[in-house]
Design an enzyme around this catalytic site. Structure first.
Site, PDB file in Angstrom:
ATOM      1  N   THR A  15       0.810  -1.225   0.000  1.00 43.58           N
ATOM      2  CA  THR A  15       0.000   0.000   0.000  1.00 43.58           C
ATOM      3  C   THR A  15       0.838   1.266   0.000  1.00 43.58           C
ATOM      4  OG1 THR A  15      -1.838  -1.085   1.104  1.00 43.58           O
ATOM      5  CG2 THR A  15      -1.716   1.279   1.382  1.00 43.58           C
ATOM      6  N   ASP A  60       1.404  -6.544  -4.617  1.00 42.18           N
ATOM      7  CA  ASP A  60       0.523  -6.554  -3.455  1.00 42.18           C
ATOM      8  C   ASP A  60       1.017  -7.750  -2.645  1.00 42.18           C
ATOM      9  OD1 ASP A  60      -1.747  -7.463  -1.771  1.00 42.18           O
ATOM     10  OD2 ASP A  60      -2.807  -5.842  -2.762  1.00 42.18           O
ATOM     11  N   SER A  61       1.236  -7.590  -1.366  1.00 38.11           N
ATOM     12  CA  SER A  61       1.904  -8.669  -0.628  1.00 38.11           C
ATOM     13  C   SER A  61       1.061  -9.929  -0.509  1.00 38.11           C
ATOM     14  CB  SER A  61       2.357  -8.190   0.752  1.00 38.11           C
ATOM     15  OG  SER A  61       1.283  -8.111   1.649  1.00 38.11           O
ATOM     16  N   SER A  62      -0.209  -9.863  -0.892  1.00 40.11           N
ATOM     17  CA  SER A  62      -0.995 -11.103  -0.963  1.00 40.11           C
ATOM     18  C   SER A  62      -0.421 -12.037  -2.027  1.00 40.11           C
ATOM     19  CB  SER A  62      -2.449 -10.799  -1.332  1.00 40.11           C
ATOM     20  OG  SER A  62      -2.950  -9.841  -0.458  1.00 40.11           O
ATOM     21  N   THR A  92       1.285  -4.823   3.993  1.00 42.01           N
ATOM     22  CA  THR A  92       1.060  -5.243   5.383  1.00 42.01           C
ATOM     23  C   THR A  92       0.465  -6.652   5.485  1.00 42.01           C
ATOM     24  OG1 THR A  92      -1.145  -4.231   5.418  1.00 42.01           O
ATOM     25  CG2 THR A  92       0.690  -2.885   6.205  1.00 42.01           C
ATOM     26  N   ASP A  93      -0.235  -7.096   4.424  1.00 40.65           N
ATOM     27  CA  ASP A  93      -0.990  -8.350   4.558  1.00 40.65           C
ATOM     28  C   ASP A  93      -0.111  -9.539   4.938  1.00 40.65           C
ATOM     29  OD1 ASP A  93      -3.332  -7.053   4.008  1.00 40.65           O
ATOM     30  OD2 ASP A  93      -3.384  -7.603   1.888  1.00 40.65           O
ATOM     31  N   CYS A 276      -5.230 -18.703  19.715  1.00 38.12           N
ATOM     32  CA  CYS A 276      -5.179 -17.485  20.524  1.00 38.12           C
ATOM     33  C   CYS A 276      -3.963 -16.666  20.105  1.00 38.12           C
ATOM     34  CB  CYS A 276      -5.039 -17.826  22.012  1.00 38.12           C
ATOM     35  SG  CYS A 276      -6.402 -18.805  22.630  1.00 38.12           S
TER      36      CYS A 276
HETATM   37  N1  ASP Z   1      -2.909  -5.530   0.168  1.00 31.91           N
HETATM   38  C1  ASP Z   1      -1.852  -4.661   0.630  1.00 31.91           C
HETATM   39  C2  ASP Z   1      -0.575  -5.462   0.636  1.00 31.91           C
HETATM   40  O1  ASP Z   1      -0.404  -6.261   1.504  1.00 31.91           O
HETATM   41  C3  ASP Z   1      -2.185  -4.147   1.983  1.00 31.91           C
HETATM   42  C4  ASP Z   1      -1.167  -3.205   2.580  1.00 31.91           C
HETATM   43  O2  ASP Z   1      -0.051  -3.038   2.149  1.00 31.91           O
HETATM   44  O3  ASP Z   1      -1.518  -2.572   3.606  1.00 31.91           O
HETATM   45  O4  ASP Z   1       0.238  -5.321  -0.241  1.00 31.91           O
END
Ligand code: ASP
Length: 338
Positions: A15, A60-62, A92-93, A276
């Site tokens: 992102t 995109d890190s996905s 972030t993903d 958890c």
């Molecule tokens: N879909 C984005 C990614 O992981 C989300 C992010 O960076 O916050 O590349």
């Protein structure tokens, strides 16, 4: 006063550098560096020197996979002597997976590798990317940390203890089973006693191979027989996300244990982690987990799922036999478990 510290920024996507498109945010080649150069702080004389390595394609890190972890590791390995530290800009993903993977892959690390990114693109109003990238670079140049870590929303976390906690808060990450390495306020407060010592010896990059690993989340009513073929033949390692302290359904008819035993005999390593976020697995505390221990599953202790999965990749990539992998899964290799 410039510290003369040199930081390599590895921009993989995410992102922080994304732009809007008709299908939602996407990374776009060539737009990030001019954006970064438009930040005033970056031009202050006291700011460290930096160079940017932009990946192609940006992801995109996905979409990040094992080969991309190796690619990041190779850039660090190749430029290790030229820089005092590295900042990896990442979505972030799956940032916690990549940070965990790199913590195992970069053996004997004695320079900081700081992952960061943002929840709001740097090109948009209210972006958290500015604070995250400026602080990540300062931390990488501080000489205070020499491990793979993750800076986000005011917190510096050990990479292999971190997990994404929130899809929308700017404090998106935490390390529920390990103390923060630092926090940023008016000053950056480092917690020196919890920061790992420098690695000894020469950096060694242990690239990962794409071994078949699975994660199985247990839920009430799960029909284990549906998972039989993958568990006994195809997967080299399986991480169970069990309930609480490592418990699984064990009423007559819920036939997981024979599957676990067979999986063990066919060479699959089974690791039990908890659903958890906080706390530790303790096999045998309850009758509902004692069968797992008897069936030779190993305890993931207080490891995150991200750490358990990437540790399996690492140990298989090192070429260890099944018994050694089982032993090492229960040991603390680089701060990933208590
Ligand atoms: N879909 C984005 C990614 O992981 C989300 C992010 O960076 O916050 O590349």
């Amino acid at each position: 006063m410039n510290t003369n510290k040199r930081i390599c920024i590895i921009y993989t996507g995410g992102t922080i550098g994304m732009v809007p498109s008709e299908h939602g945010y996407v990374p776009k080649a060539g737009v990030f560096e001019p954006l970064l150069r438009s930040i005033n702080d970056i031009h202050r004389p006291e700011f460290p020197d930096w160079e940017l390595v932009e990946f192609s394609p940006l992801l995109d890190s996905s979409n990040i996979a094992v080969g991309d972890w190796n690619k990041i590791g190779r850039v660090i390995d190749q430029h290790y002597d030229e820089f005092d530290g590295f900042v990896v800009l990442h979505g972030t993903d799956t940032m916690a997976y990549t940070a965990s993977a790199l913590s195992f892959m970069l053996e004997n690390l004695n320079e900081p590798v700081v992952f960061t990114g943002s929840q709001i693109p740097l090109c948009m109003l209210r972006s958290d990317g500015l604070d995250n990238i400026v602080n990540a670079i300062l931390i990488a140049a501080s000489g205070r940390v020499h491990e793979v870590c993750l800076y986000f929303g005011g917190r510096l976390l050990r990479g292999n203890r971190s997990t994404k906690m929130s899809a929308d808060l700017l404090e998106a990450f935490d390390s529920p089973n390990a103390p923060h390495l630092a926090e940023t306020g008016i000053d950056i407060q480092y917690h020196d006693t919890v920061i790992r010592p420098k690695g000894v010896g020469k950096l060694h990059l242990q690239e990962f191979i794409d071994v078949p690993i699975g994660v199985l989340k247990v839920f009430p009513g799960i029909q284990f027989d549906l998972f039989e073929s993958i568990m006994t033949e195809k997967l080299k390692g399986v991480v169970f996300e069990a309930f609480g302290a490592g418990n699984i359904p064990s009423r007559p008819g819920s036939n997981l244990l024979p599957l676990v035993e067979r999986a063990y005999r066919s060479g699959t390593v089974i690791v039990v982690c908890s659903q958890c976020q906080q706390g530790s697995v303790s096999l045998g505390t309850y009758e509902t987990s004692s069968g797992l221990a008897r069936a030779d599953a190993v305890s993931g202790g207080d490891m995150t799922i991200e750490a358990a999965v990437t540790k399996l990749y690492y140990l298989f990539s090192c070429g260890y036999d099944k018994e050694t992998i089982r032993e090492k899964m229960e040991q603390n290799l680089c701060g990933e478990r208590s």
